[in-house]
Scaffold this active site. Structure first.
Site, PDB file in Angstrom:
ATOM      1  N   LYS A  88      31.210  37.381  33.673  1.00  0.00           N
ATOM      2  CA  LYS A  88      32.375  38.267  33.828  1.00  0.00           C
ATOM      3  C   LYS A  88      32.004  39.745  33.791  1.00  0.00           C
ATOM      4  CE  LYS A  88      35.886  35.272  33.718  1.00  0.00           C
ATOM      5  NZ  LYS A  88      35.893  35.246  35.187  1.00  0.00           N
ATOM      6  N   GLU A 110      44.197  41.078  33.350  1.00  0.00           N
ATOM      7  CA  GLU A 110      44.881  39.859  32.905  1.00  0.00           C
ATOM      8  C   GLU A 110      43.837  38.987  32.240  1.00  0.00           C
ATOM      9  OE1 GLU A 110      43.491  40.068  35.802  1.00  0.00           O
ATOM     10  OE2 GLU A 110      42.448  38.166  35.856  1.00  0.00           O
ATOM     11  N   SER A 377      27.154  29.809  33.958  1.00  0.00           N
ATOM     12  CA  SER A 377      28.093  30.936  33.992  1.00  0.00           C
ATOM     13  C   SER A 377      28.488  31.449  32.610  1.00  0.00           C
ATOM     14  CB  SER A 377      29.359  30.533  34.753  1.00  0.00           C
ATOM     15  OG  SER A 377      29.902  29.343  34.204  1.00  0.00           O
TER      16      SER A 377
END
Ligand code: 78U
Length: 402
Positions: A88, A110, A377
């Protein structure tokens, strides 16, 4: 802005100005070597490039259970070792730099599981920008640890009471608020979704994953990988891993969605496997909807994959068959989590565990001289508590029963 029949800007007139300004600003930045120089100047902070190495015992496990001569070598792209524990940060840093370039002083975002909220709060602390994160009140309750982390990082968390009070309502609220404060505010969207240019922006910043993988595999094995595998929620880590290989037809692209209790039940988040084309959050893409077009509630043991839409670029790759998408159930994700933990000493995020299960199944069907890369990830620290209760149910230690 189109990926086959998917993509576009299905938004109210009031949002068009925001999107036009953002598209021009992004194209400007994307074509400016100085912007990319500045992006790379944060690599030490992000802990990029992320490492890539072979998973020897996971590969050995596959070969023990596959037919003779079968069992591809499995390599891991370690996005779990990035700052804040997932891919991220790549998108958050890139979009924060873009926001500064556009003269914005505050950020909204968000989040559902909280990972993107934490990444956004992190970069705002680093860049001295005000950060407001919109989060469904149901998610605020069940992801309290991440709410605490966001506040510790200086962000304001706004609980959203509308609708199902989860991620999809947080996206709606963030878009509504962005229109009100366009002149000072940039909206850092958390996955490769939303109206054009958002999916392209997120995929561009996440492409560091696939580009580095290409270089690292050429250095390690002298050639391209034969397949790359990534989990699919909104699709940001998958788009980032797949896009640099999109024009290398020898590289198979496998996306693994959240099959929840099974895609034959109504409790899953496998949008590409079980959904159909529609419009959600300003973009045409595959979505999970009932016959009246109402968005259905989704379920996954992994909050990060729990989303009824998916990036339009992935919908395009499904329709032109450039990528294959499968679904791993909650139980199969737990198997993936245990395999990597017990065989490689790496605790992956529950989201990532779906990709591990999918990659193991794929590896069994490939020859020993072939190579697969899994996009690792995220790391599993956030999940160990919730997993602890589940683990005994999925049977004995996998690593020892070989
Ligand atoms: C994956 C990430 C996320 C953040 N925003 C998203 C939008 C669509 C799909 C996923 C996301 C995660 N669910 C989060 O809430 O931070």
């Amino acid at each position: 802005s189109r990926f086959g029949e998917f993509g576009g800007q299905y938004v109210p007139e009031s949002l068009m100005d925001c999107l036009t300004e953002l598209e021009q600003g992004f194209e400007d930045a994307r074509n400016d070597p100085k912007f990319w120089e500045e992006f790379r100047s944060y690599y030490p902070y992000m802990s990029r490039p992320s490492s890539l190495h072979r998973a020897d015992r996971l590969t050995e496990h596959v070969r023990k259970t596959a037919e003779k001569g079968m069992g591809a070598s499995i390599y891991l792209k370690r996005e779990d070792l990035n700052h804040t524990g997932s891919h991220k940060i790549n998108n958050a840093i890139g979009q924060a730099l873009l926001a500064k370039r556009l003269g914005k002083t505050e950020i909204i975002a968000e989040t559902g599981a909280g990972q993107h909220g934490v990444a956004s709060a992190t970069v705002c602390a680093r860049f001295g920008m005000k950060c407001t994160v919109y989060m469904g009140s149901e998610d605020v309750r069940r992801q309290a640890l991440n709410v605490f982390r966001m506040k510790l990082l200086g962000a304001t968390v706004v609980a959203v009471e509308a609708g199902s009070r989860t991620l999809r309502d947080a996206v709606n609220e963030a878009m509504r608020k962005w229109v009100e404060r366009l002149d000072t505010t940039h909206y850092i969207i958390g996955s490769a979704i939303g109206p054009h240019p958002f999916p392209t922006i997120v995929r561009t910043f996440q492409s560091v994953i696939g580009s580095e993988t290409k270089e690292q595999m050429k250095a390690l094995t002298g050639r391209l990988p034969d397949a790359v595998v990534a989990c699919v929620g909104g699709g940001s880590n998958a788009a980032g891993m797949f896009h640099p290989f999109a024009n290398d037809p020898s590289v198979r692209l496998l996306g693994v969605e959240a099959g929840g209790d099974g895609i034959d039940t109504d409790r899953h988040s496998a949008t590409l496997a079980g959904g159909k084309p529609g419009v959600l959050h300003g973009v045409r893409t595959y979505i999970l909807q009932n016959e009246d077009g109402q968005i259905t509630d989704t379920h996954s043991v992994s909050a990060g994959l729990d989303y009824p839409g998916v990036g339009p670029e992935l919908s395009g790759w499904k329709d032109n068959e450039r990528a294959k998408f499968v679904a791993a159930t909650d139980a199969e994700a737990f198997i993936g989590l245990r395999l990597l933990s017990e065989l490689e000493g790496i605790i992956p995020a529950l989201e990532t565990s779906h990709a591990i299960f999918g990659a193991v199944e794929l590896a069994k069907t490939m020859k020993e001289d072939e190579n697969i890369v899994i996009c690792l990830s995220g790391r599993g620290d956030k999940d160990v508590q919730s997993v602890a209760e589940e683990l005994p149910k999925i049977g004995p230690k996998i690593g020892w029963d070989l």
